[in-house]
Design a protein around this motif. Structure first.
Motif, PDB file in Angstrom:
ATOM      1  N   ARG A   1      10.192  -2.480  -4.060  1.00  0.00           N
ATOM      2  CA  ARG A   1       9.657  -3.499  -3.153  1.00  0.00           C
ATOM      3  C   ARG A   1      10.064  -3.151  -1.732  1.00  0.00           C
ATOM      4  NH1 ARG A   1       7.630  -8.539  -3.375  1.00  0.00           N
ATOM      5  NH2 ARG A   1       7.736  -8.525  -5.636  1.00  0.00           N
TER       6      ARG A   1
ATOM      7  N   GLN B   1       8.365  -7.564  11.362  1.00  0.00           N
ATOM      8  CA  GLN B   1       8.203  -8.331  10.128  1.00  0.00           C
ATOM      9  C   GLN B   1       7.087  -7.744   9.276  1.00  0.00           C
ATOM     10  OE1 GLN B   1       7.353 -12.371  11.393  1.00  0.00           O
ATOM     11  NE2 GLN B   1       9.521 -12.902  11.398  1.00  0.00           N
TER      12      GLN B   1
ATOM     13  N   HIS C   1       3.829  -8.554   7.307  1.00  0.00           N
ATOM     14  CA  HIS C   1       2.794  -9.581   7.416  1.00  0.00           C
ATOM     15  C   HIS C   1       1.616  -9.267   6.502  1.00  0.00           C
ATOM     16  CE1 HIS C   1       3.594 -11.689  11.535  1.00  0.00           C
ATOM     17  NE2 HIS C   1       4.704 -11.492  10.860  1.00  0.00           N
ATOM     18  N   THR C   2       0.823 -10.292   6.238  1.00  0.00           N
ATOM     19  CA  THR C   2      -0.438 -10.122   5.524  1.00  0.00           C
ATOM     20  C   THR C   2      -1.453 -11.091   6.113  1.00  0.00           C
ATOM     21  OG1 THR C   2      -1.434  -9.843   3.346  1.00  0.00           O
ATOM     22  CG2 THR C   2      -0.095 -11.831   3.677  1.00  0.00           C
TER      23      THR C   2
ATOM     24  N   LYS D   1      -4.423 -13.896   5.093  1.00  0.00           N
ATOM     25  CA  LYS D   1      -4.842 -14.746   3.981  1.00  0.00           C
ATOM     26  C   LYS D   1      -5.868 -15.735   4.508  1.00  0.00           C
ATOM     27  CE  LYS D   1      -2.991 -17.882   0.502  1.00  0.00           C
ATOM     28  NZ  LYS D   1      -1.810 -18.562  -0.008  1.00  0.00           N
TER      29      LYS D   1
ATOM     30  N   LEU E   1       0.249 -14.110   8.090  1.00  0.00           N
ATOM     31  CA  LEU E   1       1.449 -14.759   7.573  1.00  0.00           C
ATOM     32  C   LEU E   1       2.588 -13.765   7.401  1.00  0.00           C
ATOM     33  CD1 LEU E   1      -0.317 -16.726   4.703  1.00  0.00           C
ATOM     34  CD2 LEU E   1       0.396 -17.651   6.898  1.00  0.00           C
ATOM     35  N   HIS E   2       3.801 -14.219   7.695  1.00  0.00           N
ATOM     36  CA  HIS E   2       5.007 -13.435   7.428  1.00  0.00           C
ATOM     37  C   HIS E   2       5.253 -13.470   5.915  1.00  0.00           C
ATOM     38  CE1 HIS E   2       9.672 -13.269   7.717  1.00  0.00           C
ATOM     39  NE2 HIS E   2       9.180 -12.086   7.440  1.00  0.00           N
ATOM     40  N   VAL E   3       5.480 -12.317   5.314  1.00  0.00           N
ATOM     41  CA  VAL E   3       5.729 -12.214   3.869  1.00  0.00           C
ATOM     42  C   VAL E   3       7.220 -11.943   3.685  1.00  0.00           C
ATOM     43  CG1 VAL E   3       5.097 -11.064   1.718  1.00  0.00           C
ATOM     44  CG2 VAL E   3       3.399 -11.317   3.538  1.00  0.00           C
ATOM     45  N   GLU E   4       7.995 -13.008   3.549  1.00  0.00           N
ATOM     46  CA  GLU E   4       9.453 -12.878   3.484  1.00  0.00           C
ATOM     47  C   GLU E   4       9.926 -12.095   2.274  1.00  0.00           C
ATOM     48  OE1 GLU E   4      11.713 -16.414   4.322  1.00  0.00           O
ATOM     49  OE2 GLU E   4      10.049 -17.226   5.492  1.00  0.00           O
ATOM     50  N   GLU E   5       9.221 -12.205   1.152  1.00  0.00           N
ATOM     51  CA  GLU E   5       9.642 -11.497  -0.070  1.00  0.00           C
ATOM     52  C   GLU E   5       9.251 -10.025  -0.060  1.00  0.00           C
ATOM     53  OE1 GLU E   5       5.533 -13.138  -0.933  1.00  0.00           O
ATOM     54  OE2 GLU E   5       7.303 -13.836   0.128  1.00  0.00           O
TER      55      GLU E   5
ATOM     56  N   PHE F   1       6.630  -6.582   0.002  1.00  0.00           N
ATOM     57  CA  PHE F   1       5.469  -6.086  -0.736  1.00  0.00           C
ATOM     58  C   PHE F   1       5.923  -5.293  -1.956  1.00  0.00           C
ATOM     59  CE2 PHE F   1       3.975  -5.687   3.833  1.00  0.00           C
ATOM     60  CZ  PHE F   1       3.375  -6.939   3.850  1.00  0.00           C
TER      61      PHE F   1
ATOM     62  N   ASP G   1      -2.084  -6.269   4.232  1.00  0.00           N
ATOM     63  CA  ASP G   1      -0.645  -6.130   4.449  1.00  0.00           C
ATOM     64  C   ASP G   1      -0.396  -5.129   5.576  1.00  0.00           C
ATOM     65  OD1 ASP G   1      -0.397  -7.801   2.259  1.00  0.00           O
ATOM     66  OD2 ASP G   1       0.124  -6.192   0.867  1.00  0.00           O
TER      67      ASP G   1
END
Length: 156
Positions: free
Chosen positions: A57, A70, A72-73, A75, A85-89, A91, A106
């Motif tokens: 990941r 950060q 991001h993706t 949506k 959106l910020h994807v904290e977890e 990819f 992404d």
């Protein structure tokens, strides 16, 4: 730019766009963009390949080129408008698979640029993976690249 300067910048970008490796993670076809010379943010795109037999990941990224980096993706929101959106977890990069960071999907967001990014420049970007650790990539700034360049094509 003169032809000689443009040619030298192109050769440098091709050399810097080479693959970066860490364990079984390979990063290729990287490039960065900004929307204008005065932009305060930009984005980086690339192909991440996981040649191992276990999932990994991408959990973070950092660069001296921006105050904040950060994952991001994009949506689609309830009203049909695309949102970034910020994807904290991070990819997921599945075992023996490829994950594309591409425009409209992404990507790595560079916010609060510390310098202007012009065509032919490069950005050092460190990607942090849960298992593979850090992978540093020298990403060429390519303001002329088409949105679907390098995109994976699948035919049935």
């Amino acid at each position: 730019m003169t032809f000689k300067t443009t040619f030298a910048a192109s050769v440098a970008a091709i050399c810097f766009a080479g693959a970066a490796f860490a364990a079984d993670i390979t990063v290729t076809d990287s490039y960065a963009r900004v929307s204008s010379k005065a932009a305060k943010s930009g984005a980086a795109f690339m192909m991440i390949e996981n040649a191992s037999d276990s999932d990994d990941r991408l959990i973070a990224a950092h660069s001296d080129a921006a105050k904040l980096v950060q994952l991001h993706t994009h949506k689609e929101g309830e009203n049909g408008v695309m949102q970034m959106l910020h994807v904290e977890e991070g990819f997921a990069v599945a075992a023996s698979a490829t994950h594309m960071l591409q425009r409209g999907g992404d990507h790595v967001m560079l916010m609060g640029l510390t310098r202007p990014l012009e065509h032919g420049d490069t950005v050092d970007l460190t990607l942090v993976f849960e298992k593979a650790g850090e992978v540093t990539v020298t990403v060429p700034v390519d303001l002329e690249r088409k949105a679907d360049h390098g995109a994976m094509k699948h035919s049935h």
